[in-house]
Motif scaffolding. Structure first.
Motif, short mmCIF file in Angstrom:
data_model
loop_
_atom_site.label_atom_id
_atom_site.label_comp_id
_atom_site.label_asym_id
_atom_site.label_seq_id
_atom_site.Cartn_x
_atom_site.Cartn_y
_atom_site.Cartn_z
N LYS A 5 28.10 46.26 31.41
CA LYS A 5 28.39 45.81 30.04
C LYS A 5 29.88 46.01 29.73
CE LYS A 5 27.29 46.56 25.19
NZ LYS A 5 26.58 47.35 24.20
N PHE A 6 30.42 47.16 30.09
CA PHE A 6 31.84 47.45 29.86
C PHE A 6 32.71 46.43 30.60
CE2 PHE A 6 35.72 49.79 31.16
CZ PHE A 6 36.25 50.03 29.90
N SER A 7 32.33 46.11 31.83
CA SER A 7 33.07 45.11 32.62
C SER A 7 33.09 43.76 31.91
CB SER A 7 32.44 44.92 34.00
OG SER A 7 32.42 46.11 34.72
N GLU A 8 31.92 43.34 31.47
CA GLU A 8 31.80 42.04 30.81
C GLU A 8 32.63 41.99 29.53
OE1 GLU A 8 27.58 41.85 30.29
OE2 GLU A 8 27.25 41.02 32.30
N GLU A 9 32.69 43.10 28.81
CA GLU A 9 33.39 43.12 27.53
C GLU A 9 34.90 43.31 27.64
OE1 GLU A 9 29.90 44.55 24.49
OE2 GLU A 9 31.30 46.07 25.19
N THR A 10 35.38 43.80 28.77
CA THR A 10 36.83 44.05 28.88
C THR A 10 37.56 43.10 29.83
OG1 THR A 10 36.42 45.74 30.58
CG2 THR A 10 36.66 46.50 28.28
N TRP A 11 36.92 42.61 30.86
CA TRP A 11 37.61 41.71 31.78
C TRP A 11 37.95 40.44 31.03
CZ3 TRP A 11 36.07 41.64 37.60
CH2 TRP A 11 36.11 42.93 38.10
N GLY A 12 39.20 40.12 31.00
CA GLY A 12 39.64 38.95 30.25
C GLY A 12 39.77 39.26 28.76
N LEU A 13 39.55 40.52 28.41
CA LEU A 13 39.66 40.98 27.03
C LEU A 13 38.86 40.09 26.07
CD1 LEU A 13 43.41 42.03 26.95
CD2 LEU A 13 41.41 43.44 27.37
N ALA A 14 37.62 39.87 26.42
CA ALA A 14 36.76 39.00 25.63
C ALA A 14 36.36 39.61 24.29
CB ALA A 14 35.49 38.67 26.43
#
Length: 182
Positions: free
Chosen positions: A149-158
């Motif tokens: 979840k952390f990866s999805e929310e931070t990669w690309g600063l979404a």
């Protein structure tokens, strides 16, 4: 809290000069900080919600523990001190794994420019969240979040309104280093 910090050049080298943290921020002088990212063996990452009264990024989610390095203080000792102060956990320097140094420049307003080199570590969290004691003046809340979840929310600063806006490379480095430990 204001404190005396070492002043660095634009490449992160010590200049032999010192200043109060407030002066370093006012004049955009480079100085060292430490970041410690805690993770659990079951794939979660400890996040800190910054205090509501912080000068920068109040109430945004950020690194587990972060702080300024005092004059002449080693990065590892600074990291263990900050961990003790901010979340009430005692760790040893041998538990820290350094994963990099990240140059960061963030201009918040005319009187506050963070020019920092983040000496960044990961460390396994071996106690339950309930055993941590947050420093109320610095930390609003603590949360364990699945790494995916952390990866999805931070990669690309979404999710810019949720997290402190570190670079995507910074977040990717953290996530990759923790994934190697799982």
């Amino acid at each position: 809290m204001d404190e005396l910090v070492d002043i660095l050049d634009a490449e992160g080298n010590f200049t032999g000069k010192t200043a109060m943290k407030s002066e370093a921020h006012k004049h955009g002088l480079f100085h060292p900080t430490v970041h410690v990212w805690f993770y659990t063996k079951n794939g979660k990452i400890l996040l800190q919600q910054r205090g509501k009264d912080k000068d920068t990024h109040p109430l945004l989610w950020d690194v587990s523990v972060a702080g300024h390095v005092g004059v002449g203080e080693s990065y590892e000792l600074s990291a263990t001190r900050e961990v003790s102060e901010e979340i009430g956990l005692e760790i040893t320097t041998s538990e820290l794994e350094k994963i990099g140094v990240f140059k960061s420049i963030q201009k918040h307003n005319e009187n506050l420019t963070d020019c920092e080199f983040h000496h960044t570590y990961i460390c396994e969290l071996k106690v339950p969240l309930s055993q941590l004691t947050k420093q109320d003046s610095e930390v609003e809340a603590l949360s364990l979040v699945p790494l995916l979840k952390f990866s999805e929310e931070t990669w690309g600063l979404a999710n810019l309104k949720k997290y402190v806006p570190h670079s995507a490379d910074y977040y990717k480095t953290i996530i990759k280093a923790i994934k190697k430990k799982l």
